[in-house]
Write an enzyme that holds these catalytic residues in place. Structure first.
Site, PDB file in Angstrom:
ATOM      1  N   ILE A  11       0.830  -1.202   0.000  1.00 49.35           N
ATOM      2  CA  ILE A  11       0.000   0.000   0.000  1.00 49.35           C
ATOM      3  C   ILE A  11       0.869   1.258   0.000  1.00 49.35           C
ATOM      4  O   ILE A  11       0.556   2.239  -0.687  1.00 49.35           O
ATOM      5  CB  ILE A  11      -0.976  -0.028   1.180  1.00 49.35           C
ATOM      6  CG1 ILE A  11      -1.977  -1.176   0.981  1.00 49.35           C
ATOM      7  CG2 ILE A  11      -1.730   1.306   1.309  1.00 49.35           C
ATOM      8  CD1 ILE A  11      -2.892  -1.423   2.145  1.00 49.35           C
ATOM      9  N   GLU A  75       2.184   3.439   7.074  1.00 47.99           N
ATOM     10  CA  GLU A  75       1.769   2.135   6.564  1.00 47.99           C
ATOM     11  C   GLU A  75       2.685   1.017   7.055  1.00 47.99           C
ATOM     12  O   GLU A  75       2.373  -0.159   6.867  1.00 47.99           O
ATOM     13  CB  GLU A  75       1.767   2.142   5.027  1.00 47.99           C
ATOM     14  CG  GLU A  75       0.949   3.254   4.403  1.00 47.99           C
ATOM     15  CD  GLU A  75      -0.527   3.146   4.727  1.00 47.99           C
ATOM     16  OE1 GLU A  75      -1.059   2.016   4.729  1.00 47.99           O
ATOM     17  OE2 GLU A  75      -1.152   4.193   4.968  1.00 47.99           O
ATOM     18  N   SER A 116      -7.013  -2.218  10.562  1.00 49.86           N
ATOM     19  CA  SER A 116      -7.376  -3.455   9.867  1.00 49.86           C
ATOM     20  C   SER A 116      -8.764  -3.929  10.263  1.00 49.86           C
ATOM     21  O   SER A 116      -9.180  -3.798  11.420  1.00 49.86           O
ATOM     22  CB  SER A 116      -6.358  -4.542  10.212  1.00 49.86           C
ATOM     23  OG  SER A 116      -6.797  -5.809   9.773  1.00 49.86           O
ATOM     24  N   TYR A 139      -1.754  -9.817  15.476  1.00 51.96           N
ATOM     25  CA  TYR A 139      -1.799  -8.717  14.504  1.00 51.96           C
ATOM     26  C   TYR A 139      -3.062  -7.882  14.723  1.00 51.96           C
ATOM     27  O   TYR A 139      -3.005  -6.655  14.827  1.00 51.96           O
ATOM     28  CB  TYR A 139      -1.768  -9.263  13.079  1.00 51.96           C
ATOM     29  CG  TYR A 139      -2.092  -8.233  12.028  1.00 51.96           C
ATOM     30  CD1 TYR A 139      -1.155  -7.282  11.641  1.00 51.96           C
ATOM     31  CD2 TYR A 139      -3.348  -8.199  11.427  1.00 51.96           C
ATOM     32  CE1 TYR A 139      -1.462  -6.325  10.686  1.00 51.96           C
ATOM     33  CE2 TYR A 139      -3.660  -7.251  10.470  1.00 51.96           C
ATOM     34  CZ  TYR A 139      -2.715  -6.315  10.100  1.00 51.96           C
ATOM     35  OH  TYR A 139      -3.029  -5.364   9.152  1.00 51.96           O
ATOM     36  N   LYS A 177       4.918 -10.009  -0.879  1.00 53.32           N
ATOM     37  CA  LYS A 177       4.291 -10.415   0.384  1.00 53.32           C
ATOM     38  C   LYS A 177       4.255 -11.922   0.594  1.00 53.32           C
ATOM     39  O   LYS A 177       3.855 -12.387   1.665  1.00 53.32           O
ATOM     40  CB  LYS A 177       2.878  -9.835   0.480  1.00 53.32           C
ATOM     41  CG  LYS A 177       2.840  -8.311   0.557  1.00 53.32           C
ATOM     42  CD  LYS A 177       1.418  -7.781   0.654  1.00 53.32           C
ATOM     43  CE  LYS A 177       0.756  -8.182   1.949  1.00 53.32           C
ATOM     44  NZ  LYS A 177      -0.600  -7.634   2.083  1.00 53.32           N
ATOM     45  N   PHE A 200     -10.544 -23.004  -0.563  1.00 52.50           N
ATOM     46  CA  PHE A 200     -10.950 -23.830   0.566  1.00 52.50           C
ATOM     47  C   PHE A 200     -12.315 -24.442   0.291  1.00 52.50           C
ATOM     48  O   PHE A 200     -13.202 -23.816  -0.299  1.00 52.50           O
ATOM     49  CB  PHE A 200     -11.034 -23.002   1.846  1.00 52.50           C
ATOM     50  CG  PHE A 200      -9.694 -22.538   2.351  1.00 52.50           C
ATOM     51  CD1 PHE A 200      -8.552 -23.306   2.182  1.00 52.50           C
ATOM     52  CD2 PHE A 200      -9.585 -21.318   3.018  1.00 52.50           C
ATOM     53  CE1 PHE A 200      -7.322 -22.876   2.653  1.00 52.50           C
ATOM     54  CE2 PHE A 200      -8.360 -20.878   3.498  1.00 52.50           C
ATOM     55  CZ  PHE A 200      -7.219 -21.664   3.314  1.00 52.50           C
TER      56      PHE A 200
END
Length: 315
Positions: A11, A75, A116, A139, A177, A200
């Protein structure tokens, strides 16, 4: 000068691209480039200077940052939802963020930061209210706790503070990432490797491929953030998603359609994610709209097609 922490990341680099598109290159990029592969994100960008994140943090703490700052986009973070070293996560995501915030408050510099949607845990309501917040991992807790800290600061702040609870972001400049890159990125790689795109199977009451998230294209996210830069009177903690949940199956179908090959293959839901996985997210964006932002967000099929086209052109 504008400062973008995590500026070599997904980002952060897209924010720099958007600033460059406005003719702005007086930018200090702050990051940890131990993973030098992130430099790919910077090859077409123009910045004025670079500073290692730890040197930047030292400069903030020792009050030796001597530049005039117009705004900070914070960020930089540990973005791995699978990281359980709580001390590390809180140092990088919480204490670091507090140091940047303190500088902005002291110098009355607009401060924008990344929160988030993970703060909501399993939901099912994703609205910026304490009663709906229950993080499931370290996180998420680190982001939640900083939001709580911001809520206490906001009433007395004399400069803009804006937190954005990112939902599922995908798009250009995320290749570094690894496992944390978007599903769209991974499914493309599978298809180009001659494999079927894998999703999944049935889990948590959802049919195979039916787990749904609020997916937002990174360009739409950055456009929203720059609107707040242009409107410094708006402060607060806001959801940043499209307001519409769509199933993972939509991504796979869009990738298959774009490359005209493959069919969806379903795999068993992994044990290590059970109990720590969001099967459904959908941003309530009423607070964002009330703040004055009226921009559009592209739907998932359109966004995936745009992303595949960008990847085809940029490798």
């Amino acid at each position: 000068m504008y400062i973008v922490t995590g500026g070599a990341g997904f980002i952060g680099s897209n924010i720099i691209k958007a600033l460059n598109d406005r003719g702005i290159s007086d930018i200090l990029l702050v990051d940890d480039l131990t993973d030098g592969k992130k430099c790919i994100n910077l090859a077409d960008l123009n910045i004025a200077d670079y500073m290692d994140m730890y040197d930047f943090l030292d400069a903030l703490k020792n009050k030796t940052l001597s530049i005039k700052v117009d705004a900070i986009f914070h960020e930089g973070a540990c973005s791995a939802t699978t990281e359980w070293n709580g001390k590390y996560v809180m140092d990088v995501n919480y204490q670091y963020s507090k140091a940047v915030l303190d500088y902005c408050l002291e110098h009355k510099v607009p401060f924008s930061y990344a929160s988030s949607a993970s703060v909501y845990g399993a939901g099912p309501i994703f609205k910026e209210e304490r009663s709906h917040e229950k993080p499931l991992n370290m996180y998420a807790f680190s982001k939640f706790q900083f939001d709580q800290y911001i809520r206490n600061i906001l009433p007395n702040a004399e400069s803009q503070i804006v937190g954005f609870r990112y939902f599922n972001v995908y798009g250009p400049r995320e290749q570094h990432k690894g496992s944390m890159a978007s599903v769209a990125f991974h499914l493309r790689n599978q298809v180009l490797a001659g494999e079927n795109p894998k999703l999944f199977g049935a889990y948590d009451g959802y049919e195979a491929g039916g787990q749904s998230r609020d997916f937002i294209y990174v360009e739409d996210l950055v456009k929203t953030k720059l609107w707040f830069l242009d409107n410094p009177q708006a402060s607060g903690v806001y959801n940043l998603g499209t307001g519409q949940a769509e199933p993972f199956k939509t991504i796979a179908t869009a990738v298959i359609s774009h490359y005209e090959k493959g069919e969806i293959e379903y795999i068993d839901f992994p044990d290590h994610l059970k109990g720590a996985y969001q099967s459904f997210t959908q941003a309530d964006i009423s607070k964002l709209r009330e703040a004055g932002y009226q921009g559009d967000f592209r739907d998932l099929a359109t966004g995936v097609k745009d992303y595949m086209t960008w990847l085809d052109a940029n490798g």
